[in-house]
Scaffold this active site. Structure first.
Site, mmCIF file in Angstrom:
data_model
loop_
_atom_site.group_PDB
_atom_site.id
_atom_site.type_symbol
_atom_site.label_atom_id
_atom_site.label_comp_id
_atom_site.label_asym_id
_atom_site.label_seq_id
_atom_site.Cartn_x
_atom_site.Cartn_y
_atom_site.Cartn_z
ATOM 1 N N GLY A 1 0.214 -5.184 0.652
ATOM 2 C CA GLY A 1 -0.959 -5.087 -0.204
ATOM 3 C C GLY A 1 -0.823 -5.845 -1.508
ATOM 4 O O GLY A 1 -1.814 -6.277 -2.100
ATOM 5 N N GLU B 1 4.923 -5.714 7.779
ATOM 6 C CA GLU B 1 4.183 -4.711 8.539
ATOM 7 C C GLU B 1 4.741 -4.400 9.922
ATOM 8 O O GLU B 1 4.778 -3.234 10.339
ATOM 9 C CB GLU B 1 2.710 -5.137 8.656
ATOM 10 C CG GLU B 1 1.911 -5.016 7.370
ATOM 11 C CD GLU B 1 2.162 -6.156 6.393
ATOM 12 O OE1 GLU B 1 1.676 -6.070 5.252
ATOM 13 O OE2 GLU B 1 2.847 -7.129 6.770
ATOM 14 N N GLY C 1 0.824 -1.202 0.000
ATOM 15 C CA GLY C 1 0.000 0.000 0.000
ATOM 16 C C GLY C 1 0.858 1.252 0.000
ATOM 17 O O GLY C 1 2.041 1.224 0.350
ATOM 18 N N ASP D 1 -2.067 -7.599 7.175
ATOM 19 C CA ASP D 1 -3.485 -7.422 6.841
ATOM 20 C C ASP D 1 -3.739 -7.986 5.452
ATOM 21 O O ASP D 1 -3.058 -8.901 5.033
ATOM 22 C CB ASP D 1 -3.885 -5.936 6.956
ATOM 23 C CG ASP D 1 -3.200 -5.044 5.916
ATOM 24 O OD1 ASP D 1 -2.084 -5.393 5.462
ATOM 25 O OD2 ASP D 1 -3.775 -3.992 5.562
#
Length: 352
Positions: free
Chosen positions: A118, A141, A66, A149
């Site tokens: 992502g 992360e 992301g 996630d």
């Protein structure tokens, strides 16, 4: 006119999606997420599309994750919560992850080069996941005070033994062989054969086309180290995992302990709880719903801002985590990441 950030083409039975931010290693943002979702929904019932293919522009990777600079801007500007720009981006991103996981047609993804965060959400839930000799796959992360996630905890928790726990807590990069062994990928195709593979997909069924070019990947280094990985990471707390790693005779174990201790203490504890929870979850949607709660909580945390600052903004690689040690992280602090969001829940429901 600048080029679109996602190129979408339909021809010869293929729906081809190309992430098109090569200078940013195709980092994913909200408009890109919406464009991909719109294309997939349109093609689901389109008889002219037999197979969907996802690739990334440039030579460096499919997707570096992301757009964390935008996330940093939100977090430092006080724009937090589910209704913030980042909160809305994550909502649509996780909905897309679930859409990919349940897609009714073959979804072929070329995981060439860097595939992080992502990028794993766009690839790891697909039906036909291809890696190459250049693939470097990971969930980094906890190194920025965040928690895996995009359905990453679903994949990690289902890797053989405790490989996924090791990858999550150390932010280790998986090779092609590692990714296949860990359940993040299915096939190995050398980069030199990718153009021919894409051409063949226009005329052949997916399995037939891939079989023409797939070969055996190099052996997984992670799989070869499962004895100490499983023994150390099956512990119930991060502190005990670190203690077992430090006591183990394998030099790789000591290195893993050092890697873990450099990461955000609160993010590590939340990540371990997320992984254990995901392991018993019945489906991807249940995991994404919980990941959304965790992500929204992280957006208001000190460590996410500090982690992005240290790694990406100032690049001093010296984050000052708060709390600073694992021992200082309280159960209440971890519990807060899993608090329900009321009418702002993600609310995904399995199609099964």
């Amino acid at each position: 006119m600048s080029e679109p950030e996602v190129l979408i083409e339909k021809a010869n039975g293929l729906g081809l999606i190309t992430l098109n931010r090569p200078k940013a290693i195709n980092a994913l943002n909200h408009p890109m997420t919406l464009a991909i979702s719109d294309a997939l929904r349109a093609w689901a019932d389109d008889d002219e599309v037999r197979t969907v293919v996802l690739t990334g522009a440039g030579e460096r990777g499919l997707c570096a994750g992301g757009d964390i600079v935008a996330i940093y801007s939100d977090a430092t500007g006080g724009a937090t919560g589910a209704d913030s720009p980042t909160g809305r981006f994550w909502r649509d991103e996780y909905v897309l992850n679930a859409l990919i996981g349940n897609y009714p047609k073959p979804y072929v993804v070329v995981m060439d080069g860097i595939v992080m965060g992502g990028g794993v959400g766009l690839s790891g839930h697909g039906s036909h996941r291809i890696v190459t000799e250049r693939s470097k796959i990971g969930m980094p992360e906890v190194g920025i005070g965040f928690v895996p996630d995009v359905g990453g905890t679903y994949l990690l928790s289902r890797s053989p033994g405790e490989i996924g726990t090791h990858v999550a807590l150390t932010t280790a990069r998986m090779s092609a062989g590692d990714a296949i062994a860990a359940g993040f990928a299915d096939y190995f195709v050398a980069t030199e054969h990718l153009p021919a593979l894409l051409d063949t997909l226009r005329t052949e069924a997916v399995e037939v086309a891939i079989a023409k070019f797939a070969t055996a990947a190099t052996e997984s280094g992670l799989l070869a180290q499962r004895s100490w990985i499983d023994a150390c990471y099956r512990a119930d707390t991060v502190e005990e995992i670190v203690a077992r790693l430090q006591a183990d005779e394998a030099p790789e174990a000591a290195a893993a302990a050092a890697d873990i201790l450099a990461k955000s203490p609160v993010a590590l504890k939340v990540a371990l709880r997320s992984l254990r929870s995901a392991r018993t979850a019945p489906d991807l949607e249940t995991v994404l719903n919980e990941e959304y709660r965790v992500s929204i909580a992280a957006l208001s945390s000190l460590d996410l801002v500090e982690g992005i600052r240290a790694q990406v903004i100032d690049k001093d690689r010296n984050p000052q985590w708060s709390p600073a040690t694992l021992a200082e992280v309280t159960t209440a602090q971890v519990d807060a990441y899993f608090a329900e969001l009321g009418d702002q829940e993600l609310g995904l429901v399995s199609n099964d």
